[in-house]
Design a protein around this motif. Structure first.
Motif, PDB file in Angstrom:
ATOM      1  N   ASP A 282       0.820  -1.216   0.000  1.00  0.00           N
ATOM      2  CA  ASP A 282       0.000   0.000   0.000  1.00  0.00           C
ATOM      3  C   ASP A 282       0.850   1.261   0.000  1.00  0.00           C
ATOM      4  O   ASP A 282       0.495   2.263  -0.602  1.00  0.00           O
ATOM      5  CB  ASP A 282      -0.904   0.003   1.239  1.00  0.00           C
ATOM      6  CG  ASP A 282      -2.090  -0.911   1.015  1.00  0.00           C
ATOM      7  OD1 ASP A 282      -2.331  -1.243  -0.164  1.00  0.00           O
ATOM      8  OD2 ASP A 282      -2.747  -1.298   1.988  1.00  0.00           O
ATOM      9  N   ASN A 283       1.985   1.187   0.709  1.00  0.00           N
ATOM     10  CA  ASN A 283       2.826   2.387   0.759  1.00  0.00           C
ATOM     11  C   ASN A 283       3.851   2.416  -0.365  1.00  0.00           C
ATOM     12  O   ASN A 283       4.931   2.968  -0.219  1.00  0.00           O
ATOM     13  CB  ASN A 283       3.492   2.517   2.129  1.00  0.00           C
ATOM     14  CG  ASN A 283       4.152   1.220   2.533  1.00  0.00           C
ATOM     15  OD1 ASN A 283       4.121   0.251   1.777  1.00  0.00           O
ATOM     16  ND2 ASN A 283       4.752   1.189   3.695  1.00  0.00           N
ATOM     17  N   LYS A 284       3.500   1.835  -1.485  1.00  0.00           N
ATOM     18  CA  LYS A 284       4.286   1.883  -2.731  1.00  0.00           C
ATOM     19  C   LYS A 284       5.700   1.345  -2.556  1.00  0.00           C
ATOM     20  O   LYS A 284       6.644   1.876  -3.120  1.00  0.00           O
ATOM     21  CB  LYS A 284       4.379   3.328  -3.266  1.00  0.00           C
ATOM     22  CG  LYS A 284       3.074   4.017  -3.455  1.00  0.00           C
ATOM     23  CD  LYS A 284       2.340   3.496  -4.652  1.00  0.00           C
ATOM     24  CE  LYS A 284       0.991   4.172  -4.777  1.00  0.00           C
ATOM     25  NZ  LYS A 284      -0.040   3.235  -5.209  1.00  0.00           N
ATOM     26  N   GLN A 285       5.837   0.353  -1.706  1.00  0.00           N
ATOM     27  CA  GLN A 285       7.165  -0.240  -1.551  1.00  0.00           C
ATOM     28  C   GLN A 285       7.108  -1.693  -1.961  1.00  0.00           C
ATOM     29  O   GLN A 285       6.089  -2.362  -1.768  1.00  0.00           O
ATOM     30  CB  GLN A 285       7.612  -0.122  -0.094  1.00  0.00           C
ATOM     31  CG  GLN A 285       7.939   1.311   0.249  1.00  0.00           C
ATOM     32  CD  GLN A 285       8.852   1.408   1.442  1.00  0.00           C
ATOM     33  OE1 GLN A 285       8.719   0.634   2.375  1.00  0.00           O
ATOM     34  NE2 GLN A 285       9.749   2.371   1.415  1.00  0.00           N
ATOM     35  N   ARG A 286       8.241  -2.143  -2.504  1.00  0.00           N
ATOM     36  CA  ARG A 286       8.284  -3.533  -2.935  1.00  0.00           C
ATOM     37  C   ARG A 286       8.214  -4.451  -1.723  1.00  0.00           C
ATOM     38  O   ARG A 286       8.855  -4.205  -0.709  1.00  0.00           O
ATOM     39  CB  ARG A 286       9.576  -3.810  -3.698  1.00  0.00           C
ATOM     40  CG  ARG A 286       9.525  -3.327  -5.122  1.00  0.00           C
ATOM     41  CD  ARG A 286      10.901  -3.300  -5.708  1.00  0.00           C
ATOM     42  NE  ARG A 286      10.912  -2.650  -7.010  1.00  0.00           N
ATOM     43  CZ  ARG A 286      10.776  -3.304  -8.158  1.00  0.00           C
ATOM     44  NH1 ARG A 286      10.615  -4.613  -8.149  1.00  0.00           N
ATOM     45  NH2 ARG A 286      10.789  -2.662  -9.295  1.00  0.00           N
ATOM     46  N   VAL A 287       7.483  -5.511  -1.897  1.00  0.00           N
ATOM     47  CA  VAL A 287       7.266  -6.454  -0.806  1.00  0.00           C
ATOM     48  C   VAL A 287       8.317  -7.545  -0.924  1.00  0.00           C
ATOM     49  O   VAL A 287       8.720  -7.910  -2.020  1.00  0.00           O
ATOM     50  CB  VAL A 287       5.855  -7.048  -0.950  1.00  0.00           C
ATOM     51  CG1 VAL A 287       5.586  -8.087   0.102  1.00  0.00           C
ATOM     52  CG2 VAL A 287       4.835  -5.951  -0.894  1.00  0.00           C
ATOM     53  N   SER A 288       8.763  -8.075   0.199  1.00  0.00           N
ATOM     54  CA  SER A 288       9.669  -9.221   0.130  1.00  0.00           C
ATOM     55  C   SER A 288       8.829 -10.500   0.073  1.00  0.00           C
ATOM     56  O   SER A 288       7.684 -10.508   0.518  1.00  0.00           O
ATOM     57  CB  SER A 288      10.615  -9.217   1.320  1.00  0.00           C
ATOM     58  OG  SER A 288       9.867  -9.315   2.499  1.00  0.00           O
ATOM     59  N   PRO A 289       9.383 -11.580  -0.478  1.00  0.00           N
ATOM     60  CA  PRO A 289       8.561 -12.774  -0.698  1.00  0.00           C
ATOM     61  C   PRO A 289       7.912 -13.331   0.567  1.00  0.00           C
ATOM     62  O   PRO A 289       6.847 -13.930   0.498  1.00  0.00           O
ATOM     63  CB  PRO A 289       9.557 -13.787  -1.260  1.00  0.00           C
ATOM     64  CG  PRO A 289      10.637 -12.984  -1.843  1.00  0.00           C
ATOM     65  CD  PRO A 289      10.724 -11.750  -1.038  1.00  0.00           C
ATOM     66  N   ASP A 290       8.542 -13.112   1.720  1.00  0.00           N
ATOM     67  CA  ASP A 290       7.943 -13.695   2.926  1.00  0.00           C
ATOM     68  C   ASP A 290       6.712 -12.938   3.387  1.00  0.00           C
ATOM     69  O   ASP A 290       6.036 -13.360   4.326  1.00  0.00           O
ATOM     70  CB  ASP A 290       8.986 -13.787   4.048  1.00  0.00           C
ATOM     71  CG  ASP A 290       9.575 -12.422   4.363  1.00  0.00           C
ATOM     72  OD1 ASP A 290       9.656 -11.602   3.430  1.00  0.00           O
ATOM     73  OD2 ASP A 290       9.935 -12.187   5.527  1.00  0.00           O
ATOM     74  N   ARG A 291       6.396 -11.816   2.724  1.00  0.00           N
ATOM     75  CA  ARG A 291       5.155 -11.114   3.065  1.00  0.00           C
ATOM     76  C   ARG A 291       4.000 -11.568   2.167  1.00  0.00           C
ATOM     77  O   ARG A 291       2.922 -10.997   2.216  1.00  0.00           O
ATOM     78  CB  ARG A 291       5.318  -9.596   2.919  1.00  0.00           C
ATOM     79  CG  ARG A 291       6.490  -9.008   3.646  1.00  0.00           C
ATOM     80  CD  ARG A 291       6.465  -9.294   5.108  1.00  0.00           C
ATOM     81  NE  ARG A 291       5.526  -8.468   5.837  1.00  0.00           N
ATOM     82  CZ  ARG A 291       5.327  -8.569   7.158  1.00  0.00           C
ATOM     83  NH1 ARG A 291       5.982  -9.484   7.851  1.00  0.00           N
ATOM     84  NH2 ARG A 291       4.462  -7.775   7.770  1.00  0.00           N
ATOM     85  N   ILE A 292       4.259 -12.547   1.332  1.00  0.00           N
ATOM     86  CA  ILE A 292       3.188 -13.076   0.490  1.00  0.00           C
ATOM     87  C   ILE A 292       2.619 -14.301   1.188  1.00  0.00           C
ATOM     88  O   ILE A 292       3.368 -15.162   1.665  1.00  0.00           O
ATOM     89  CB  ILE A 292       3.725 -13.454  -0.904  1.00  0.00           C
ATOM     90  CG1 ILE A 292       4.227 -12.205  -1.606  1.00  0.00           C
ATOM     91  CG2 ILE A 292       2.657 -14.126  -1.741  1.00  0.00           C
ATOM     92  CD1 ILE A 292       4.946 -12.474  -2.882  1.00  0.00           C
ATOM     93  N   THR A 293       1.302 -14.374   1.261  1.00  0.00           N
ATOM     94  CA  THR A 293       0.690 -15.456   2.051  1.00  0.00           C
ATOM     95  C   THR A 293       0.961 -16.833   1.441  1.00  0.00           C
ATOM     96  O   THR A 293       0.945 -17.830   2.139  1.00  0.00           O
ATOM     97  CB  THR A 293      -0.834 -15.252   2.175  1.00  0.00           C
ATOM     98  OG1 THR A 293      -1.318 -14.879   0.883  1.00  0.00           O
ATOM     99  CG2 THR A 293      -1.158 -14.186   3.177  1.00  0.00           C
ATOM    100  N   LEU A 294       1.211 -16.881   0.127  1.00  0.00           N
ATOM    101  CA  LEU A 294       1.453 -18.186  -0.503  1.00  0.00           C
ATOM    102  C   LEU A 294       2.817 -18.762  -0.122  1.00  0.00           C
ATOM    103  O   LEU A 294       3.034 -19.960  -0.216  1.00  0.00           O
ATOM    104  CB  LEU A 294       1.388 -18.036  -2.027  1.00  0.00           C
ATOM    105  CG  LEU A 294       0.036 -18.239  -2.671  1.00  0.00           C
ATOM    106  CD1 LEU A 294       0.164 -18.102  -4.167  1.00  0.00           C
ATOM    107  CD2 LEU A 294      -0.527 -19.602  -2.331  1.00  0.00           C
ATOM    108  N   THR A 295       3.744 -17.913   0.290  1.00  0.00           N
ATOM    109  CA  THR A 295       5.111 -18.379   0.541  1.00  0.00           C
ATOM    110  C   THR A 295       5.163 -19.359   1.709  1.00  0.00           C
ATOM    111  O   THR A 295       5.792 -20.417   1.611  1.00  0.00           O
ATOM    112  CB  THR A 295       6.028 -17.185   0.838  1.00  0.00           C
ATOM    113  OG1 THR A 295       5.880 -16.246  -0.210  1.00  0.00           O
ATOM    114  CG2 THR A 295       7.461 -17.615   0.926  1.00  0.00           C
TER     115      THR A 295
END
Lengths: 400, 327, 217
Positions: A282-295
């Motif tokens: 939301d704050n226009k920053q790239r997410v790291s993979p561990d913040r994706i629920t599928l990971t």
């Protein structure tokens, strides 16, 4: 006089062209005749030479190495509909009207390990690594075919970086704060899972161990079959990610309780440990993979804390992004975190073709009319140009 | 107009010629008077212009050049007496046919006489072996015998591991003190000091770049005190202080995390936990099995030395052995 | 087809026979021989003759064809030969895929299906070569469209240009390799837009036959 000669000249040119066309068509038919004459004899010899009739990967041994075996259409449809074969290989399959895989040494080695594995021990992680285009994915496909035929529940991610690099849609996870959901990708994966395992799940009658409450009105009761769970995820795309997590947790538990055995196959596994993804929060920053629920569920199932399963993972340079592609070695690609997650794993090096495999592939291409230029020594030229790298060979042979 | 001009010129010419004629006449008359005086002795030459008598040059008397001293030297002379101390080259004192200097191609090098090339370079003619021997003989009476048991370098290195280096400067200045002369360098091998693992790590961190990783030599250079003695004491103090400080464990040192480690250690890492968890799967608490040391070294090697085909193959072999996967 | 292949050899390099005054090489220099077998068969004949530097777009591999190389040069835009090569490779791939599909479908004329894309390209070019063209000549204040025979070089050029123009005249969504493949396949069979264009030109030449003498008078 002069005029006459010129006109005569152009006339003769016309006649030569006519003649040429005649000769050309004649020559074509002659070559065609020749090929038909030769073809049956070639076919009979060729089956011995580069094909094998053994279609069950469980029975493959070094006898069949560097030979092609055919996956039946039904099984191909079951296993690889949702991905699992490279795009260009799919195209090739379509053109050649048969699904042929070469029996290669890394796959044989892997099959050997899996056949001899003690399934009561924690799941062993096998990591395929190698240069670009050496056939990691196809090795995995070979082993997947084995798994499908030997009653393994397949947990197969055809290309994990797709989730990090080009997700269909990203939304904030409802359950966990600060996490990103990929509902469409999760649903697509569930469909893929269902395609691969529908028959087996029907047969095994696996049940959920606890009740999952999705919202006020929706819930999956304890004792529901896993197919119901999967279908719920497909139908309610909003909950697809959570369903995936639940499904994988259930599978892990069921396998540990000796109710089924699982083959986990994740292509481009190192994408889970890449520092960043292309998804923006939301704050226009790239997410790291561990913040994706599928990971999380897929990291869970590649852990060693369960039994009755094998994990086949591949690490790939092209799963990374610019600046992280210096080496194809597993430690480099996985990073410190990934290495610690997988350690102890069995690294399996997938290499370029051997001499025998290369010649076998060339004869396969010739058999399929894919190479039409065969002056003496053309194999040598192709060998030199491709360095016996499978993908490079494929690219070179396209325009021949 | 033109006629006027010519007339004027003519007039001028006439007047000037008249004047010269008058002068000549007068001159002749005076000379005639002089020549009459010594007319009787000899015929005098007409001396129209008075010739200046040449001044006689004073002759400088030079002594005859002596033949060089070398020609008079005895073959068995005492050379140390001829050339007793450091001195620039002198051709007549050195009985050697020396030649030095650049010439055109093919020509012989200039001889030693008036040869600046020979004079420029330092010579060691005062340090011939007999001279040294003579001087050694002279100071022998002040020496004590070489200590027993220090005959070879290995032996004295064992007893005196520290090497102290300082430089004396000899020069002509109003002050005899050279600023560089106070500098003291002490070197020693790190292996001569005794450490435990923690102390060694800390010591190396304390000394920083004074330790040479490749040669294993520790070097302290001190020049912050005004005299050499003070600098020497300070260097030894530094060494002692660092050594003893390295054995002190501060409370904050326990907070050293994995990221601060210089090397990967199997014991401290997740690898050990995972390996043991897999090995002890479903086993009783008493029968704990530890990971094999060969597996540990293979993991350490893989990470410390970096990845290559060899290390990875070794790791694979060890993993297969540990997980009991039959090939 | 073999004949067509042979015919195309050395057609495009005829100009090399005449001495070029601007050439950096003196006239006694010979051109390098590309084909390894011919080179070997010459033996010591060439050992003392000065040879020109090898051109960098020619090679003796299975990837090289003279007409193919020429066609590649016509595809190239702004010197981006890399892209042109990729496009032509994709074209060949598309041709091969359609031909192999046709082969696998089976049918009566299965024996006549050619899967060699380069042969098909050569056939297409040969089939779409015009023999005559119309050029405007002014006689008595009136411009006449006079049929004029074409040189071999020019006719090859026109054939390739027409095929390429036909392929480039497409919707934006269609990729060039796909369209080019279709055009080549059509022309190789003696049909399609390019062949029609050639026939139209020939027909016009035929109708303007009466003006032919204006070339000289």
């Amino acid at each position: 006089m002069k005029m006459f000669r010129k006109q005569l000249g152009s006339l003769s040119r016309i006649s030569t062209q006519l003649q040429r066309n005649v000769i050309a068509s004649g020559a074509a038919s002659r070559t065609a005749e020749m090929s038909t004459n030769v073809a049956p004899a070639l076919d009979a010899a060729a089956l011995d030479e580069f094909r094998t009739a053994v279609a069950n990967p469980g029975e493959h041994s070094t006898l069949q190495s560097a030979k092609f075996y055919t996956i039946p259409v039904e099984q191909k449809k079951q296993i690889f509909t949702g991905g699992g074969l490279p795009k260009q290989y799919e195209q090739q399959i379509k053109t050649f009207t048969e699904t042929c895989l070469m029996v290669r040494s890394p796959a044989l080695e892997l099959l050997q390990y899996i056949k001899n594995a003690d399934l009561s021990k924690p799941a062993v992680r096998y990591v395929l690594y190698g240069e670009n285009g050496v056939g990691k994915t196809l090795t995995m496909a070979h082993v997947l075919h084995y798994g499908a035929l030997n009653d393994f529940v397949l947990v197969h991610v055809p290309w994990a970086p797709n989730w990090m690099k080009r997700p269909k849609e990203a939304s904030n996870a409802s359950g966990q704060e600060g996490f990103i959901d990929l509902p469409f990708d999760a649903a697509a994966w569930l469909v893929h899972f269902k395609n691969q395992n529908a028959q087996l799940l029907q047969k095994l009658q696996l049940k959920t161990s606890k009740e999952y409450v999705w919202s006020k009105r929706e819930s999956t009761p304890a004792g529901a079959s896993l197919i119901e769970l999967v279908e719920h995820g497909i139908a309610r795309i909003k909950y697809a990610s959570e369903t995936t997590a639940a499904l994988i947790a259930e599978l892990k538990q069921l396998a540990t309780n000796n109710q089924c055995k699982i083959m986990v196959a994740i292509d481009g596994f190192n994408a889970f440990f890449h520092p960043i993804t292309r998804i923006f929060s939301d704050n226009k920053q790239r997410v790291s993979p561990d913040r994706i629920t599928l990971t999380q569920p897929f990291l869970d199932i590649t852990n060693y804390d369960w039994t009755n399963g094998v994990c086949i993972l591949s690490v790939d340079k092209i799963a990374m992004t610019e600046g992280y592609m210096d080496s194809y070695m597993p430690r480099y690609l996985l990073g410190k975190e990934g290495f610690e997650h997988l350690d102890p794993f069995v690294p399996i090096h997938v290499k370029n073709y051997t001499e025998k495999e290369f010649m076998s592939y060339i004869s396969y291409y010739l058999d399929r009319h894919w190479i039409s230029k065969t002056p003496p020594g053309f194999e040598k030229q192709l060998k030199f140009m491709s360095n016996m790298n499978p993908y490079t060979l494929m690219q070179l042979v396209r325009g021949l | 107009m033109a006629a006027n001009l010519t007339r004027l010129l003519e007039h001028k010419l006439q007047t000037s010629s008249a004047v010269t004629a008058q002068r000549c006449v007068r001159l002749f008359s005076t000379q005639q008077q002089q020549s009459e005086v010594n007319d009787d002795e000899e015929f005098r030459v007409l001396n129209l212009r008075t010739v200046k008598q040449q001044a006689r040059r004073r002759e400088i008397k030079k002594d005859a050049v002596q033949p060089p001293r070398t020609s008079r030297m005895a073959v068995d002379q005492d050379w140390t007496a001829v050339w007793s101390g450091p001195r620039s080259f002198h051709p007549a004192s050195v009985p050697l046919p020396l030649r030095q200097g650049y010439t055109e191609r093919g020509a012989a090098a200039p001889s030693k006489y008036a040869n600046a090339e020979l004079m420029k370079i330092p010579n060691f003619l005062h340090l011939t072996p007999p001279a040294i021997r003579q001087q050694c003989e002279a100071i022998k009476k002040f020496c004590t015998p070489w200590p027993k048991g220090l005959e070879t370098e290995a032996k004295w290195k064992r007893h005196f591991p520290i090497e102290v280096l300082s430089t004396d400067y000899c020069h002509s200045l109003p002050t005899i003190r050279h600023p560089e002369a106070r500098r003291v360098t002490i070197t020693l091998k790190l292996s001569d000091l005794q450490f435990d693992a923690h102390a060694k790590d800390k010591f190396l961190r304390l000394v920083g770049e004074r330790y040479n990783q490749e040669t294993g030599v520790l070097t302290f250079v001190t020049d912050r005190c005004p005299t050499r003695k003070q600098n020497y004491d300070y260097a030894l103090y530094l060494l002692t202080a660092c050594y003893h400080e390295s054995f002190v464990t501060e409370p904050w040192e326990d907070t050293k995390s994995e990221a601060d480690m210089e090397e990967y250690h199997f014991e401290r890492n997740q690898a050990k936990k995972s390996a043991e968890a897999i090995l002890n799967w479903n086993s009783k608490a008493e029968q704990k099995v530890a990971a094999s040391p060969s597996y540990a070294t293979s993991v350490e090697q893989l990470i410390n030395e970096g990845e290559n085909e060899y290390n990875l193959a070794k790791y694979k072999e060890e993993v297969l052995k540990m997980l009991k996967i039959t090939v | 087809m073999a004949y067509a292949c042979c015919a195309s050899k050395n057609i495009l390099r005829i100009a090399q026979c005449t001495t070029r005054l601007m050439s950096v090489y003196p006239s006694h220099y010979v051109s390098p021989i590309v084909d390894k077998n011919i080179q070997n068969s010459k033996g010591l004949e060439l050992s003392h003759i000065p040879i020109k530097a090898a051109p960098n777009d020619v090679n003796d591999t299975i990837f090289y064809g003279e007409l193919k190389q020429k066609f590649l040069n016509y595809i190239t835009k702004k010197g981006n030969a890399e892209l042109a090569k990729e496009l032509l490779t994709k074209t060949f791939e598309a041709i091969k895929r359609t031909q192999i599909e046709r082969l696998n479908l089976g049918g009566a004329d299965q024996e006549k299906v050619i899967t060699d894309a380069e042969t098909l390209l050569i056939n297409a070019i040969e089939n779409s070569r015009p023999l005559l063209t119309l050029s405007a000549i002014k006689r008595g204040g009136v411009k006449y469209q006079v049929p004029v025979p074409l040189t071999q070089r020019k006719s090859y050029f026109l054939a390739m240009k027409w095929i390429l123009d036909a392929a480039r005249e497409k919707e934006r969504k269609v990729k060039l390799p796909d369209k080019l493949a279709w055009e080549i396949l059509d022309a190789a069979c003696g049909q399609g837009r390019v062949i029609k264009k050639k026939d139209d030109l020939h027909r016009q030449c035929e109708t303007n036959r009466a003006y032919a003498h204006y070339r000289w008078s």
